[in-house]
Enzyme design. Structure first.
Site, PDB file in Angstrom:
ATOM      1  N   ARG A   1       2.638   6.354  -2.617  1.00  0.00           N
ATOM      2  CA  ARG A   1       3.710   7.190  -3.167  1.00  0.00           C
ATOM      3  C   ARG A   1       3.492   7.453  -4.652  1.00  0.00           C
ATOM      4  O   ARG A   1       3.582   8.595  -5.116  1.00  0.00           O
ATOM      5  CB  ARG A   1       5.067   6.507  -2.944  1.00  0.00           C
ATOM      6  CG  ARG A   1       6.254   7.277  -3.517  1.00  0.00           C
ATOM      7  CD  ARG A   1       7.556   6.569  -3.185  1.00  0.00           C
ATOM      8  NE  ARG A   1       7.645   5.257  -3.807  1.00  0.00           N
ATOM      9  CZ  ARG A   1       8.118   5.038  -5.034  1.00  0.00           C
ATOM     10  NH1 ARG A   1       8.531   6.062  -5.782  1.00  0.00           N
ATOM     11  NH2 ARG A   1       8.193   3.812  -5.519  1.00  0.00           N
TER      12      ARG A   1
ATOM     13  N   ASP B   1       0.818  -1.208   0.000  1.00  0.00           N
ATOM     14  CA  ASP B   1       0.000   0.000   0.000  1.00  0.00           C
ATOM     15  C   ASP B   1       0.857   1.265   0.000  1.00  0.00           C
ATOM     16  O   ASP B   1       0.510   2.264  -0.631  1.00  0.00           O
ATOM     17  CB  ASP B   1      -0.921   0.002   1.222  1.00  0.00           C
ATOM     18  CG  ASP B   1      -2.065  -0.994   1.082  1.00  0.00           C
ATOM     19  OD1 ASP B   1      -2.250  -1.532  -0.023  1.00  0.00           O
ATOM     20  OD2 ASP B   1      -2.774  -1.224   2.084  1.00  0.00           O
TER      21      ASP B   1
ATOM     22  N   ALA C   1      -7.206   3.197   7.395  1.00  0.00           N
ATOM     23  CA  ALA C   1      -5.785   3.347   7.713  1.00  0.00           C
ATOM     24  C   ALA C   1      -5.630   3.978   9.105  1.00  0.00           C
ATOM     25  O   ALA C   1      -6.209   3.500  10.075  1.00  0.00           O
ATOM     26  CB  ALA C   1      -5.102   4.166   6.615  1.00  0.00           C
TER      27      ALA C   1
END
Length: 276
Positions: free
Chosen positions: A73, A68, A180
């Protein structure tokens, strides 16, 4: 039906396995007739190389090798081009990724046939002190830069000052980011197709400070009394100085992910919900 012609390949350069898998992906794509461009940081010499930022405007899709974090990125660096991403998971979790190393051959074959779906995820646009700082796919976090020392922040929605709170910090997450950091801090799980922002305080020093869900069309602003004691973190990767008001709004850009039939709720159950 969308059939990519030019495929970009990138991955974790600090992981030898990722480079080896990237080489295999390049060969598989080549055999299926794709034109292949490789992130020059991988150091793979057989194919044309390009830096990741330029790759976004040169390819029809990008295959990422890692987890992930690699997807976050790549999505941030290529955000303005909205290039579809296929994530190959080499990590332990990989909620955003779609295939494992063992499924590569079938995945590339399905890409060649156009046998996949595109899934769109909304992003947030970040400004600090009026300066544009790009997009977040998961979240933007304003957090203390001194562990065990709280900061005092003011939260405003569309210019209305809603609350002032002492806490370790506060984050504004997308629905994608709801699984997250926000989830770890007590925030709700939100389906990616819901167009909202999730505001989650981090260890607040008052019981009434709770996570909040607002329309993504709202402007969320965060001011910290002592900016030198805080910093801004985007998607857990990019650290920035706090040089004024942090403003978070809907980004005009979206992230696009290639899916081979798996649904959000299937992935959610597999990765998170093991209640049965």
């Amino acid at each position: 039906m969308f059939r990519p012609q030019v495929v970009g390949v990138t991955g974790r350069t600090d992981l030898g396995r990722a480079v080896r898998v990237a080489e295999r992906v390049c060969r598989l794509c080549d055999r299926e007739g794709f034109e292949v461009l490789v992130d020059d940081s991988l150091g793979i010499g057989e194919y044309p190389r390009v830096n990741l930022k330029d790759m976004g405007k040169e390819v029809d899709m990008i295959i990422t090798i890692g987890g992930d974090g690699t997807i976050l990125r790549v999505s941030r660096i290529t955000s303005e081009y909205e290039v579809p991403i296929l994530g190959v998971n080499l990590g332990k979790f990989g909620f955003l990724t779609e295939v494992s190393e063992s499924g590569l051959k079938e995945a590339v074959s399905r890409l060649a046939r156009g046998d996949f779906n595109l899934e769109e995820h909304r992003k947030l646009r970040i400004k600090i002190g009026g300066s544009d700082e790009g997009d977040a796919l998961n979240e933007v976090t304003v957090i203390t830069s001194r562990p065990a020392k709280m900061i005092r922040y003011r939260l405003s929605i569309d210019g209305f000052e809603l609350e002032t709170t002492w806490a370790d910090g506060v984050l504004v997450a997308t629905p994608t980011g709801s699984t997250a950091y926000s989830l770890s801090a007590g925030g709700p799980i939100v389906e990616p197709q819901v167009e909202c922002s999730i505001i989650t305080p981090l260890n607040p020093f008052k019981l009434e400070a709770r996570p909040m869900v607002v329309s993504m069309d709202r402007r969320v602003e965060i001011d910290v009394d002592d900016p030198e004691r805080a910093e801004v973190v985007v998607d857990g990767q990019e650290y920035m100085n706090l040089d004024g008001t942090v403003s978070v709004t809907r980004s005009p850009n979206v992230a696009r992910f290639i899916r081979f039939g798996s649904t959000y709720f299937e992935r959610l159950k597999e990765k998170f919900l093991r209640w049965d």
